[in-house]
Design a protein around this motif. Sequence first.
Motif, PDB file in Angstrom:
ATOM      1  N   LYS A   3       0.959  -1.277  -0.292  1.00 47.57           N
ATOM      2  CA  LYS A   3       0.310  -0.182   0.037  1.00 47.57           C
ATOM      3  C   LYS A   3       1.014   1.039  -0.317  1.00 47.57           C
ATOM      4  N   ILE A   4       0.719   2.301  -0.619  1.00 53.07           N
ATOM      5  CA  ILE A   4       1.509   3.278  -0.425  1.00 53.07           C
ATOM      6  C   ILE A   4       0.150   4.207  -0.370  1.00 53.07           C
ATOM      7  N   ILE A   5       1.060   5.457   1.055  1.00 54.05           N
ATOM      8  CA  ILE A   5       0.180   6.323   1.653  1.00 54.05           C
ATOM      9  C   ILE A   5       1.442   7.322   1.301  1.00 54.05           C
ATOM     10  N   LEU A   6       0.511   8.436   0.823  1.00 53.08           N
ATOM     11  CA  LEU A   6       0.468   9.685   0.914  1.00 53.08           C
ATOM     12  C   LEU A   6       0.620  10.868   1.803  1.00 53.08           C
ATOM     13  N   VAL A   7       1.474  10.594   2.476  1.00 57.18           N
ATOM     14  CA  VAL A   7       0.769  11.657   3.673  1.00 57.18           C
ATOM     15  C   VAL A   7       1.764  13.575   3.713  1.00 57.18           C
ATOM     16  N   ASP A  11      -4.346  19.538   1.383  1.00 56.46           N
ATOM     17  CA  ASP A  11      -5.078  19.220   0.176  1.00 56.46           C
ATOM     18  C   ASP A  11      -3.711  18.747  -0.478  1.00 56.46           C
ATOM     19  N   GLY A  12      -2.611  19.196  -1.037  1.00 56.14           N
ATOM     20  CA  GLY A  12      -1.553  18.684  -1.247  1.00 56.14           C
ATOM     21  C   GLY A  12      -1.517  17.167  -1.962  1.00 56.14           C
ATOM     22  N   CYS A  13      -1.065  16.098  -0.586  1.00 51.18           N
ATOM     23  CA  CYS A  13      -1.807  14.911  -0.923  1.00 51.18           C
ATOM     24  C   CYS A  13      -2.130  14.399  -1.446  1.00 51.18           C
ATOM     25  N   ILE A  14      -3.495  14.546  -1.185  1.00 52.78           N
ATOM     26  CA  ILE A  14      -4.906  14.588  -2.248  1.00 52.78           C
ATOM     27  C   ILE A  14      -4.720  15.104  -3.638  1.00 52.78           C
ATOM     28  N   GLY A  15      -4.618  15.949  -3.866  1.00 56.44           N
ATOM     29  CA  GLY A  15      -4.357  16.742  -5.281  1.00 56.44           C
ATOM     30  C   GLY A  15      -3.220  15.892  -5.759  1.00 56.44           C
ATOM     31  N   MET A  16      -2.172  14.966  -5.009  1.00 62.48           N
ATOM     32  CA  MET A  16      -1.556  14.410  -5.669  1.00 62.48           C
ATOM     33  C   MET A  16      -2.172  13.314  -6.152  1.00 62.48           C
ATOM     34  N   LYS A  17      -2.279  12.499  -5.333  1.00 62.50           N
ATOM     35  CA  LYS A  17      -2.934  11.259  -5.226  1.00 62.50           C
ATOM     36  C   LYS A  17      -4.049  11.500  -6.682  1.00 62.50           C
ATOM     37  N   LYS A  18      -5.588  12.808  -6.606  1.00 66.49           N
ATOM     38  CA  LYS A  18      -6.261  12.299  -7.929  1.00 66.49           C
ATOM     39  C   LYS A  18      -4.915  12.928  -8.806  1.00 66.49           C
ATOM     40  N   SER A  19      -3.750  13.444  -9.177  1.00 70.00           N
ATOM     41  CA  SER A  19      -3.508  13.906  -9.983  1.00 70.00           C
ATOM     42  C   SER A  19      -3.183  11.562 -11.222  1.00 70.00           C
ATOM     43  N   ALA A  20      -2.036  11.529 -10.172  1.00 65.41           N
ATOM     44  CA  ALA A  20      -1.957  10.058 -10.254  1.00 65.41           C
ATOM     45  C   ALA A  20      -2.984   9.349 -10.833  1.00 65.41           C
ATOM     46  N   GLU A  21      -4.189   9.535 -10.426  1.00 65.49           N
ATOM     47  CA  GLU A  21      -5.721   9.048 -11.289  1.00 65.49           C
ATOM     48  C   GLU A  21      -5.733   8.390 -11.900  1.00 65.49           C
ATOM     49  N   MET A  22      -5.585  10.571 -11.928  1.00 66.74           N
ATOM     50  CA  MET A  22      -6.202  10.792 -13.522  1.00 66.74           C
ATOM     51  C   MET A  22      -4.666  10.559 -14.968  1.00 66.74           C
ATOM     52  N   ILE A  23      -3.974  10.501 -14.080  1.00 61.88           N
ATOM     53  CA  ILE A  23      -3.177   9.578 -15.130  1.00 61.88           C
ATOM     54  C   ILE A  23      -3.287   8.731 -15.660  1.00 61.88           C
ATOM     55  N   LEU A  24      -3.118   8.068 -14.386  1.00 62.64           N
ATOM     56  CA  LEU A  24      -2.867   6.145 -14.231  1.00 62.64           C
ATOM     57  C   LEU A  24      -4.619   5.269 -14.297  1.00 62.64           C
ATOM     58  N   GLY A  25      -5.757   5.994 -14.616  1.00 62.41           N
ATOM     59  CA  GLY A  25      -6.830   5.248 -13.281  1.00 62.41           C
ATOM     60  C   GLY A  25      -6.419   4.992 -12.121  1.00 62.41           C
ATOM     61  N   LYS A  26      -7.690   4.721 -11.759  1.00 64.71           N
ATOM     62  CA  LYS A  26      -8.117   3.915 -10.389  1.00 64.71           C
ATOM     63  C   LYS A  26      -6.238   3.069  -9.407  1.00 64.71           C
ATOM     64  N   HIS A  95       7.320  13.953  -5.262  1.00 65.39           N
ATOM     65  CA  HIS A  95       6.599  14.432  -6.270  1.00 65.39           C
ATOM     66  C   HIS A  95       5.600  13.236  -7.533  1.00 65.39           C
ATOM     67  N   LEU A  96       4.999  14.020  -8.303  1.00 64.68           N
ATOM     68  CA  LEU A  96       4.465  13.369  -9.076  1.00 64.68           C
ATOM     69  C   LEU A  96       4.966  12.207  -9.401  1.00 64.68           C
ATOM     70  N   ALA A  97       5.838  12.809 -10.250  1.00 62.62           N
ATOM     71  CA  ALA A  97       6.652  11.528 -10.818  1.00 62.62           C
ATOM     72  C   ALA A  97       7.002  10.253  -9.783  1.00 62.62           C
ATOM     73  N   MET A  98       7.615  10.285  -8.971  1.00 57.84           N
ATOM     74  CA  MET A  98       7.930   9.273  -8.247  1.00 57.84           C
ATOM     75  C   MET A  98       6.506   8.478  -7.774  1.00 57.84           C
TER      76      MET A  98
END
Length: 125
Positions: A3-7, A11-26, A95-98
Amino acid sequence: MRKIILVGHGDGCIGMKKSAEMILGKQDHLVAIALKESESLNDYLKKVQTSVDEYKKEGYDELLLLADIKGGTPGNVATLLGKQHEYIHVIAGYHLAMILTACINNQISGHDLLEESNQMIQKII
């Protein structure tokens, strides 16, 4: 399973999760736990610890905690939990690429993720 947990702060980590899912899907193995302005270190520690305990019960044998910055409350909480549990690995300064790399290659070690992610940061012009 990992499991990968962004802390992170706000809301920065929430935005990063949303960005990752926009690119990769859920991404079911990616979660974000935001530190709210009103929360103390102890409040946040309890919130993250509760999630860690839940994920362990769900069968995740490894947790990768990615913190927004080293030395902040989210990073300190991640470090504290990482020191308490050998199945938790902590990296600060995501960062998002990571995040994308960690999601795509769920077997990559923390060391290799850091090495690969550092190569992605480049001056363009």
